[in-house]
Every structure is written in C-alpha cells, then in structure tokens.
Design an enzyme around this catalytic site. Structure first.
Site, mmCIF file in Angstrom:
data_model
loop_
_atom_site.group_PDB
_atom_site.id
_atom_site.type_symbol
_atom_site.label_atom_id
_atom_site.label_comp_id
_atom_site.label_asym_id
_atom_site.label_seq_id
_atom_site.Cartn_x
_atom_site.Cartn_y
_atom_site.Cartn_z
ATOM 1 N N CYS A 2 0.826 -1.211 0.000
ATOM 2 C CA CYS A 2 0.000 0.000 0.000
ATOM 3 C C CYS A 2 0.857 1.256 0.000
ATOM 4 C CB CYS A 2 -0.864 0.017 1.254
ATOM 5 S SG CYS A 2 -1.669 -1.544 1.570
ATOM 6 N N ARG A 27 4.028 0.984 -6.312
ATOM 7 C CA ARG A 27 4.043 0.051 -5.171
ATOM 8 C C ARG A 27 3.013 -1.043 -5.337
ATOM 9 N NH1 ARG A 27 6.635 1.819 -0.583
ATOM 10 N NH2 ARG A 27 5.203 0.719 0.782
ATOM 11 N N TRP A 74 -3.327 -2.444 -1.272
ATOM 12 C CA TRP A 74 -2.954 -3.742 -1.866
ATOM 13 C C TRP A 74 -3.628 -4.767 -0.982
ATOM 14 C CZ3 TRP A 74 0.497 -7.943 -0.668
ATOM 15 C CH2 TRP A 74 0.908 -8.694 -1.772
ATOM 16 N N ASN A 100 -0.887 0.339 6.187
ATOM 17 C CA ASN A 100 -0.137 -0.588 5.336
ATOM 18 C C ASN A 100 0.353 -1.683 6.266
ATOM 19 O OD1 ASN A 100 1.431 -1.928 3.522
ATOM 20 N ND2 ASN A 100 3.005 -0.344 3.334
ATOM 21 N N GLY A 101 0.056 -2.941 5.949
ATOM 22 C CA GLY A 101 0.520 -4.046 6.797
ATOM 23 C C GLY A 101 -0.610 -5.028 7.065
ATOM 24 N N GLU A 482 18.042 -14.466 -13.195
ATOM 25 C CA GLU A 482 17.512 -13.100 -13.238
ATOM 26 C C GLU A 482 16.753 -12.861 -14.532
ATOM 27 O OE1 GLU A 482 16.934 -10.937 -11.236
ATOM 28 O OE2 GLU A 482 16.609 -9.131 -12.426
ATOM 29 N N GLU A 489 7.926 -12.092 -14.246
ATOM 30 C CA GLU A 489 7.206 -11.161 -13.359
ATOM 31 C C GLU A 489 6.508 -10.049 -14.131
ATOM 32 O OE1 GLU A 489 9.308 -8.790 -10.508
ATOM 33 O OE2 GLU A 489 11.100 -8.711 -11.728
ATOM 34 N N LYS A 608 6.401 -3.192 -5.264
ATOM 35 C CA LYS A 608 7.804 -2.804 -5.402
ATOM 36 C C LYS A 608 8.594 -3.148 -4.152
ATOM 37 C CE LYS A 608 11.487 -1.116 -7.144
ATOM 38 N NZ LYS A 608 12.192 -1.957 -8.111
HETATM 39 C C1 AGP Z 1 12.609 -7.934 -8.695
HETATM 40 O O1 AGP Z 1 12.375 -7.543 -10.031
HETATM 41 C C2 AGP Z 1 11.349 -8.008 -7.874
HETATM 42 N N1 AGP Z 1 10.629 -6.811 -7.927
HETATM 43 C C3 AGP Z 1 11.579 -8.538 -6.482
HETATM 44 O O2 AGP Z 1 12.077 -9.860 -6.634
HETATM 45 C C4 AGP Z 1 12.575 -7.768 -5.597
HETATM 46 O O3 AGP Z 1 13.897 -7.939 -6.075
HETATM 47 C C5 AGP Z 1 12.508 -8.349 -4.179
HETATM 48 O O4 AGP Z 1 11.206 -8.138 -3.685
HETATM 49 C C6 AGP Z 1 13.536 -7.728 -3.214
HETATM 50 O O5 AGP Z 1 13.285 -6.362 -3.076
HETATM 51 P P1 AGP Z 1 14.431 -5.460 -2.364
HETATM 52 O O6 AGP Z 1 15.637 -5.512 -3.257
HETATM 53 O O7 AGP Z 1 13.829 -4.094 -2.250
HETATM 54 O O8 AGP Z 1 14.724 -6.083 -1.034
#
Ligand code: AGP
Length: 613
Positions: A2, A27, A74, A100-101, A482, A489, A608
């Site tokens: 959120c 987000r 969310w 949020n949470g 990757e 995704e 995000k």
């Molecule tokens: C990567 O493209 C994704 N959005 C996701 O795997 C992300 O890398 C993961 O949630 C970790 O996020 P962070 O690097 O902010 O900890």
C-alpha cells in the site's frame, strides 16, 4: 504494498495527497481513497481499481480540505472494493485511519468490538484500528493511538486524523516504512520518499515502535515508551524529475537505460586506479570484517538474491572467503550457523523488505557483523546495519528491478575486490586490471543498450511462447535466473532459470520447438560447455537465443534455425560480463511483456517493496 500520503499545511490537501499517491502507484495496489477535513467537516472518497477512477470521481464531484490522508490499497484482508478501500473510520465518523501491513489478531479484536456494539462496516483488518482508537479517545488523538498500539499484533504503518483536531496527523510504524516529510509551515507523511519529492528533500524515517505527530509547524517523534525523541532529518538528494518517466514509455525502460549512469554513480569516488584499491571508508568500522571474517552469509530476496549469488561467486573467487547465500524468507528456519566470525551481508534495493530484514536481524542476533548493500539512504536496513554500502542507482520506480540489480553487482564487486586487497589474495596487477575494466563498464552498458531495437524485433517472434528456459554456468547461472525472473514477473509467461549443466538432469524433457531457450555463452571458461548445451537443445528441435561475446563465430555454425538468434555482447573481463549479459534479458522481458499488453511498471499481484513476511 500500500501507499500512504498525509498532509497538513496551507496547500490544497486533495491535490497534494492525490499527487503523492500517483507517485507511489509503482508500489502496486487495487483500490484507493482519500479523507480530508475543512471547517470541522470530514469528506471521504474511495474507489476500487486504479487511482484514475478516484481522480475521475473527484473531478465529477470535488471535495475540499486543508488537511488529510490518502491511501492506495494492496488487498490483504477483504476483496478490492470501494467499501474495503481506505481510509476507514470509527462509529462517530470523526476518527479516520489508513494502514499498510497486516493486523494478525484482527478477528479477535473485531469480535470484542462487536460485543461492545461497535458498528463495523468492512471486511478489513484496518477498520478495527479506528474503533479501538475511538474507545481510547479522551481528547488526544496522539494518546489514544499510543494506548491502542499495544493491542495490535502484526505489522503496520498507520496515519490517522481526528476531525476535532484540525491540522494534526498521527503516524505509527511497526514494520512497513513511514517517513515524515519536513516543509516550511507544512509537513507530510508518506510510505515512501518519491511521494513527497516535489515538496521536500528533508525526511525523518520512523523506526519500528515509533509514533509521530505532525502539524504545519511541528514534527514530533516518540519512542515506543511514549518519550519524545529527536532524529536528524536525512536530506535525500533525489530530484522530483527522477521519479518521472522522462520521456520513456515506462519507468522500467527508463531505468534499464539509466544503468550506465547508475553504474557511474555507484563507482564514483570508490576506485583508486593508482593504488589499485577500492575506497569503502563509508563502511566505517565494519570494514574490518572484510579482513577478518572467516565466512560470509548473504541474505536477500528476489532479484537481490540473484545479486547475492553473484556476490558469493566474487567473494570466493577474488577474496577466497567461504560464502553462502540464503533467501531472506528461508534463513531463519534453518537455525543458521552464524556467529561473531561471520560477516552477514543483506542486499536490498528498498531496505524495507520484511523477509530480508528478518534474516538480517536473525544473523545479527547470533553475533554476525551486519553490513547492508542498499539503494535507499535512511531505510530500515541501513539503520540496522553496522555499515552500509549504498548503491547510487537513484529511485527505482518500476516493480521489476533493473538498475538497482546491476548497481548491486557493482557494489559486491567493490566489496570483493577490497576484501581481496585486505587479504592479499589477488595479484595487484590483476586487481588493477579488474578496476580498470570496471571503469569501462558504463560505456559498455551504453553499447549493449544499442541492442534495444534488435531485442524488440526478436520479442515479436516470442510473443506467443508460453514457457521459456534460461541457462547459464558459473557467474552467469544467477544471471540466467535473473533473466527468467524478469520475464515471468512482467509478462506472466512461465520462465525458468537453470544451471546449464543441470539440463540433462531434468529440464531437457521440456525442450521442443515451443520452448525458447535463452543460453548465456560468454567467452571464457564455460564457453565450450555452453556450446554443448546449445547443441543438446538443437538436437531436440529446440529453439535457441544465444547471448555471446561479440566476435564469436562458433555458435553461428551451430545455430542454423531461422527461429534461432545470436545476440552479441561487447567483450569485457569475464567477471564483469554479468553486468552486460543481463541487459538484453531485461530488454527482452520488457518487449515481450509490452507485446503481451501487460502493465509493465505495475505487474499484477506484485509490489515494489514487499514489507510483509
Ligand atoms: C525484482 O524484479 C522483484 N521486484 C523482487 O524480486 C525484488 O527484487 C525483491 O522483492 C527484493 O526487493 P528489495 O531488493 O527491495 O529487497
């Protein structure tokens, strides 16, 4: 996760809040709402779906206010709908909250509130907070919130207002981030920095357990015991334009193309070619751990975990330090054998990923030296680390991480090279050559980005594929992972990354003309074996997209199919080539997803920054 925005001050609260929520759209969310107050009157508007629906509603039937809070939801409890959208309010309609949470004990709390004749209107966990605060309210919103928090189990970032307390907002944090933006006779709340960049560069990051009270001329911070505390504001040098698309169709494409600059910014001031060394003074006393640690454990999630795998390879190859990696979400379940002789590195773009934070805290609790590699100054991870190496990728808005990933690899290279220097495990000339190679990477990335049109054309022939296989060896195995993650995704196609050597142990059963195989075939020690893997795929009628070091002609003779493709990557030192081989894979994911009509910057179900475990 959120998005939260709050405002107190002389501006039009509706435009500040809606503008802030728009800058938090990345987000991920599924409904939105706003509540503002003018002359003791509360006006609330909520809509399901994207923010534009809320904007349309406000255009048709405007509301006005001088202070307020807004939210993009969310959904965790209760389907995405107008009635479940935040803000939520108490029985009196005078106490309003956004959250949020997850409140894990909300059903017990809801039962108690219903027994006490509260009128509960929604399926959300959040609404119970408004009613609990209502029960505590005796004239001070701050006190009633403080008295409510101990009843909540779970994680939360909250913003609340009371109609009878004009120009005052209360915020609380336990888990998901909450920042206070400091203005001139105005102040702000937000769940992330980009929301507020047009108004301020000065931020206070709340810690877990803290409360904040903001008015136009004050921003007070309280610890979990209710004692007022002070914290030096962080000046975040990002400019508002950085969180705009800058002429690109999507943030993700912009950020893929920003990688050369992100690399330069992450390298600047840290390479001493003369001395053949790396300057990591910002790690402070933690730098000693690079010299003395008997082993390293790296914890991260998602794309950052792929950077961790590259980091493992680099630390073992260059600094000869035994290194292991683990998913943040798995680390604490295995009774990890870490202690004072362990260097624990957490890699995170946001610095707020709950699983990574949990693993980091677990390692710290067991005595390990905690070091962070992070892209957001002042984030929770950086505040819990003994030392932080910041990646200077700038704000990364697209949910799919790109420039942060290559910046993380550069950070891990710097750490590994400095550790090698401190331990004497690398010939000085070899170290100098790698550092010189590193300074060439930004321009080689620029050159690799020139493949954009070629990749776009290639994506046209892949638009209907439902399954993909990405294979690589050695330091390119995480790069294959990757490439698969990027594609899955944002395009929602099924894509798997695999160590190429594992093909014959299972995945080769998948191979036929409908499953494109992306094979990473850099010049160097794995090349011959990769050629064999490519031949295995071709022998089974498979289709291959081979990424090769420019100048190679071997694969041209092996790949004869009209559907095959060879993508040439500029030559570089083998250990630096992952920084280049990942770029065409990012572009491939982007163009395939675009052709599939996907929401590239905000792919479904994803957020995000995953601030819940
Ligand atoms: C990567 O493209 C994704 N959005 C996701 O795997 C992300 O890398 C993961 O949630 C970790 O996020 P962070 O690097 O902010 O900890």
């Amino acid at each position: 996760m959120c998005g939260i925005v709050g405002y107190v001050g002389p501006r039009n609260a509706v435009s500040v809040i809606i503008g802030g929520l728009k800058r938090l759209e990345y987000r991920g969310y599924d409904s939105a709402g706003i509540a503002v107050v003018r002359d003791g009157r509360l006006m609330r508007r909520r809509t399901a779906g994207k923010l534009r629906h809320l904007e349309d509603s406000l255009r048709v039937d405007p509301i006005e206010g001088v202070f307020g809070i807004g939210h993009t939801r969310w959904a965790t409890h209760g389907r995405p709908s107008e009635e479940n959208a935040h803000p939520h309010q108490d029985c009196t309609g005078r106490i309003v909250v956004v959250h949020n949470g997850i409140i894990e004990n909300y059903l017990d709390l809801k039962r108690l509130l219903l027994e006490r004749n509260h009128r509960i209107e929604t399926q959300t966990d959040t609404e119970v907070i408004a009613h609990l605060v209502e029960e505590q309210y005796q004239g001070s919103l701050l006190e009633s919130v403080r008295n409510t928090l101990p009843k909540l189990k779970g994680v939360y970032a909250l913003a609340l207002l009371h109609v009878g307390e004009p120009q005052r907002l209360i915020a609380a944090r336990m888990g998901p981030p909450m920042v206070v933006g400091l203005g001139d006779h105005e102040n702000f709340l937000a769940s992330d920095i980009p929301a507020l960049l047009p108004y301020t560069k000065d931020f206070i990051f709340l810690d877990d357990g803290e409360l904040a009270e903001i008015t136009p001329d004050s921003a007070r911070l309280f610890d979990r015991h209710g004692h007022e505390t002070t914290r030096t504001p962080q000046r975040i040098a990002w400019d508002p334009i950085q969180v705009e698309k800058g002429g690109y169709r999507h943030f993700m494409l912009k950020e893929i193309h920003e990688q050369p600059q992100a690399a330069r910014d992450t390298l600047v001031g840290r390479i001493d070619l003369e001395a053949g060394d790396v300057n990591l003074e910002e790690l402070g006393p933690a730098i000693e751990g690079l010299r003395t640690a008997e082993r390293v454990v790296i914890v991260a999630c998602g794309t950052s975990w792929h950077a961790a795998l590259v980091g493992k390879f680099l630390l073992e190859r260059l600094a000869k330090i035994p290194t292991e990696t683990d998913y943040g979400s798995e680390f604490r379940y295995r009774e990890p054998l870490v202690g004072p002789s362990t260097l624990a590195i957490a890699i995170s773009q946001s610095g707020e990923t709950a699983d990574t934070l949990a693993a980091f805290r677990e390692a710290k609790a067991r005595g390990a030296l905690p070091v962070a590699v992070c892209n957001v100054r002042g984030s929770m991870l950086t505040r819990e680390a003994a030392g932080t190496l910041l990646t200077h990728a700038g704000p990364e808005i697209g949910v799919a991480s790109t420039k942060a990933f290559t910046s993380q690899i550069i950070a891990m290279l710097l750490i590994a090279l400095h550790a090698a220097r401190l331990r004497g495990t690398l010939e000085r000339n070899t170290l100098r050559a790698l550092l010189a190679g590193l300074t060439r990477i930004p321009s080689l990335m620029d050159q690799t980005l020139g493949l954009d049109n070629r990749i776009d054309a290639l994506s046209r022939t892949l638009a209907h594929a439902k399954d993909f296989l990405f294979i690589g060896r050695g330091i390119h195995y995480p790069i294959a992972l990757e490439g698969a993650l990027k594609l899955k995704e944002i395009s929602y196609a099924h894509a798997e990354g695999y160590p190429a050597g594992e093909m014959k142990h299972g995945p080769i059963a998948l191979i036929d003309e409908s499953v494109p195989v992306v094979a990473l075939c850099p010049a160097g020690r794995v090349f011959e074996k990769m050629v064999s893997n490519v031949q295995e795929v071709k022998a089974r009628g498979g289709r291959v997209i081979a990424l090769v070091t420019a100048g190679d002609s071997t694969l041209a003779s092996v790949l004869d199919g009209t559907d095959d493709a060879i993508i040439e990557i500029p030559p570089s030192e083998e250990l630096l080539s992952p920084l280049l081989f990942v770029v065409p894979q990012q572009l491939l994911a982007y163009h395939v997803a675009l052709r599939a009509g996907r929401d590239v910057d905000q792919p479904r179900n994803l957020a995000k920054s995953v601030t819940v475990e």
